[in-house]
Design an enzyme around this catalytic site. Structure first.
Site, PDB file in Angstrom:
ATOM      1  N   GLU A  42       0.846  -1.192   0.000  1.00 34.54           N
ATOM      2  CA  GLU A  42       0.000   0.000   0.000  1.00 34.54           C
ATOM      3  C   GLU A  42       0.883   1.244   0.000  1.00 34.54           C
ATOM      4  O   GLU A  42       1.924   1.295   0.660  1.00 34.54           O
ATOM      5  CB  GLU A  42      -0.877  -0.020   1.266  1.00 34.54           C
ATOM      6  N   LYS A 124      -9.749   2.491  -1.335  1.00 34.06           N
ATOM      7  CA  LYS A 124      -9.818   1.989   0.032  1.00 34.06           C
ATOM      8  C   LYS A 124     -11.177   2.316   0.636  1.00 34.06           C
ATOM      9  O   LYS A 124     -11.651   3.464   0.561  1.00 34.06           O
ATOM     10  CB  LYS A 124      -8.693   2.580   0.884  1.00 34.06           C
ATOM     11  N   CYS A 176      -5.184  -2.897   3.184  1.00 38.29           N
ATOM     12  CA  CYS A 176      -4.869  -2.907   4.618  1.00 38.29           C
ATOM     13  C   CYS A 176      -6.104  -3.007   5.511  1.00 38.29           C
ATOM     14  O   CYS A 176      -6.606  -4.095   5.768  1.00 38.29           O
ATOM     15  CB  CYS A 176      -4.034  -1.685   4.981  1.00 38.29           C
TER      16      CYS A 176
END
Length: 629
Positions: A42, A124, A176
């Site tokens: 990321e 995200k 993540c």
């Protein structure tokens, strides 16, 4: 054979040019190994913890440029990587240009968009705003985008379809936090599963090291892979990033999980490497054994790597440490000696009349064991001179011409000693030596401000300030037994009572030492800062009254009664330290050096606090009155 490469790279925050160069080099290496898919972490191009650098549009444009370089270099290989994604025509809620934390997939010089989506990248979904994270300050989430478009967030979560070796694969792409969805209303991984066939999951991360996090991640991500019956590839960065006050190591530990949820491949911690696995063989690969190393081994590795990279980043090659014959400075000396080499380490012992022959001898023994540079610079003459100046120089009140002189108490003299050591000797010695001097504070001292501003709280880095005293002792044993393989930190330093030796009331030869009773206070203070639901005096007093305090704190049974035979003594102690923790210690922490984080909650940006002063709840006051009556 479908070969997947986990490209665990060092991400240098704020340097997209260097990160892109690393990525291109690793892509070339992957091609020589006939890799089909290479996965980077990321925010691999910009870095993650950048503060308000995210507000510089010129920097954002640079990140876009280097991202395009990676896309154009994807001929003959599929590249999955994290970068900032811009929509220059739209705004964030703060009126600044729209920024997404994005997952890009490139193949043959072109981006592959998630199925049916407007943007050619995965956005995200879940934005962490706890601990060191501050994502919503800078990034627009997928949830916000869905709200803006009048859609359900699930409508915008879609797989990325890849053509590899003539076959079609659906990849579930997560960033993540999207894989840590237990406390969120949305579960991106589950939504991807519900939408149809996923062949494998990829979680690209920028996840700082925290003691115990890797074991937890293996449980969580392993369970996800098992429930989906699909492989999962977790790719994390290595390196050092910071939020100004708090410095974090990124340990990597990139991991491949098979469809049974077993760990089948893992990259070496803190090592930049390409870990290649054959996805078709994951199911038959033997599972790696669980980590059996003690916690202190992981802590040492994080400290060693973090200090080493910190020194490299600030281009410091020489270090000065004030050593007292106590455990904190001894452990700091042993740690730095391994990193900079004994020839670049200067240990300075600065005795006053209150320092015993015992601790002076132990300081010399430590220096001999390390084979470093060593000097003794007594401070008593300069301390006496300062006290004499303050006591005998008249102060004139200019309104009426009256005079008075300052009274220098023994407490003030203690602080004068601490400041003389750091602000005068260590600062001067470090400048002359061509380096910097350290802050050797531990976490218990930092919690209650048991230090002197501009004195022993000074230094360029507080490497041990996220370790409780019992962890400092454990680190001493570990370095003696495992790192050096011999006694470097003298046993006498380990055995001696901890003491600042700033007055006759702290005479170590008489067994007198610090007011902090570490076997108990380490655990009390830890409850103030490291519990996810932080403890306050009300909680402590409730546990005390119920007889469950030691169980809740995790300290030795019976130790509370040993130190505090009566409720009055217990409450007086609690309020003494709580008043400091929420009072003067806050001001000291604000002015303290950067702290290298290893725990689940470190001081600095990880523990945001205001100078509001001590507060006791109504229920605490009522319970206190009941116990004392």
């Amino acid at each position: 054979m479908l070969k997947i490469a986990m490209a665990q790279m060092e991400v240098i925050p704020g340097h997209p040019d260097k990160n892109a160069a690393t990525m291109l080099r690793m892509m070339d290496e992957a091609r020589t190994e006939h890799v089909d898919v290479i996965i980077f972490p990321e925010m691999a191009i910009p870095g993650y913890l950048l503060g308000d650098t995210w507000e510089q549009t010129s920097f954002l444009a640079d990140c876009e440029h280097y991202g395009q370089e990676i896309i154009e270099a994807s001929e003959g290989i599929t590249v999955m990587f994290g970068n900032i994604a811009m929509d220059w025509e739209k705004m964030n809620n703060d009126g600044r240009v729209r920024k997404y934390n994005a997952f890009f997939t490139a193949q043959d010089g072109k981006l592959i968009a998630p199925a049916g989506q407007d943007y050619p990248f995965v956005i995200k979904t879940l934005m962490p705003n706890y601990r060191e994270f501050d994502d919503t300050r800078h990034f627009y989430s997928l949830q916000q985008l869905a709200l803006e478009q009048g859609k359900n967030p699930a409508d915008l979560i879609a797989p990325v379809t890849l053509t590899l070796q003539g076959k079609s694969y659906n990849a579930g792409c997560l960033l993540c936090e999207d894989g840590w969805s237990d406390n969120y209303a949305l579960e991106p991984l589950q939504i991807l599963q519900d939408k149809g066939q996923i062949d494998f999951f990829v979680n690209i991360s920028a996840s700082p090291y925290t003691l115990g996090k890797n074991n937890k991640r293996n449980r969580v991500f392993g369970q996800q892979a098992k429930e989906a019956s699909k492989p999962l590839f977790y790719v994390n960065a290595i390196g050092l990033q910071n939020n100004g006050k708090t410095v974090y190591t990124f340990d990597g530990a990139s991991t491949a999980y098979n469809e049974k949820g077993q760990v089948c491949a893992m990259s070496e911690e803190y090592q930049e490497e390409l870990t290649i696995v054959d996805m078709d063989e994951l199911a038959s690969m033997p599972a790696l054994s669980d980590d059996k190393e003690p916690d202190i081994a992981h802590i040492y590795r994080a400290l060693n790597y973090g200090v080493r990279r910190f020194l490299e980043n600030i281009r410091m090659k020489k270090v000065v440490i004030g050593i007292s014959g106590g455990i904190d400075s001894a452990v700091a000396a042993a740690l730095y000696a391994k990193i900079v080499g004994p020839e670049n380490l200067l240990l300075v012992n600065m005795p006053s009349v209150f320092n015993s022959a015992t601790t002076k001898g132990l300081s010399k023994e430590l220096a001999d064991n390390l084979g470093c540079q060593y000097t003794v610079i007594p401070i008593q003459h300069s301390v006496d001179h300062t006290v004499e100046q303050l006591s005998n120089t008249p102060i004139i009140y200019l309104t009426d011409g009256s005079e008075q002189k300052l009274t220098v108490s023994s407490f003030v003299t203690e602080n004068i000693q601490a400041r003389d050591r750091s602000a005068r000797i260590l600062a001067g010695a470090a400048a002359a030596f061509g380096g910097g001097f350290t802050c050797n504070a531990n976490k218990a001292e930092t919690t209650v401000g048991y230090s002197t501003l501009y004195g022993d709280q000074s230094g360029f880095l507080a490497a041990l300030a996220d370790l409780w005293k019992y962890q400092v002792y454990a680190l001493a044993h570990y370095m003696n037994d495992e790192v050096y393989g011999r006694e470097v930190v003298p046993q006498g330093i380990i055995d001696i009572v901890p003491s600042a030796e700033l007055s006759s009331a702290q005479n170590v030869d008489e067994g007198k030492g610090d007011p902090i009773k570490y076997p108990y206070h380490d655990f009390l203070f830890r409850s103030f800062i490291e519990r996810w639901q932080k403890a306050a005096p009300e909680d402590i007093l409730e546990w005390y009254a119920a007889g469950t305090l030691e169980e809740n704190l995790g300290c030795e049974p019976g130790i509370v009664a040993k130190y505090f035979p009566t409720a009055q003594e217990f409450i007086a102690d609690l309020e003494r330290w709580w008043n400091l923790f929420t009072g003067m210690a806050v001001a000291k922490r604000i002015q303290a050096p950067p702290i290298l984080a290893v725990s689940r909650r470190a001081y600095g940006f990880d523990h945001r606090e205001a100078q509001n002063g001590p507060y006791y709840t109504l229920k605490y006051q009522q319970l206190k009155e009941k116990l004392l009556s």
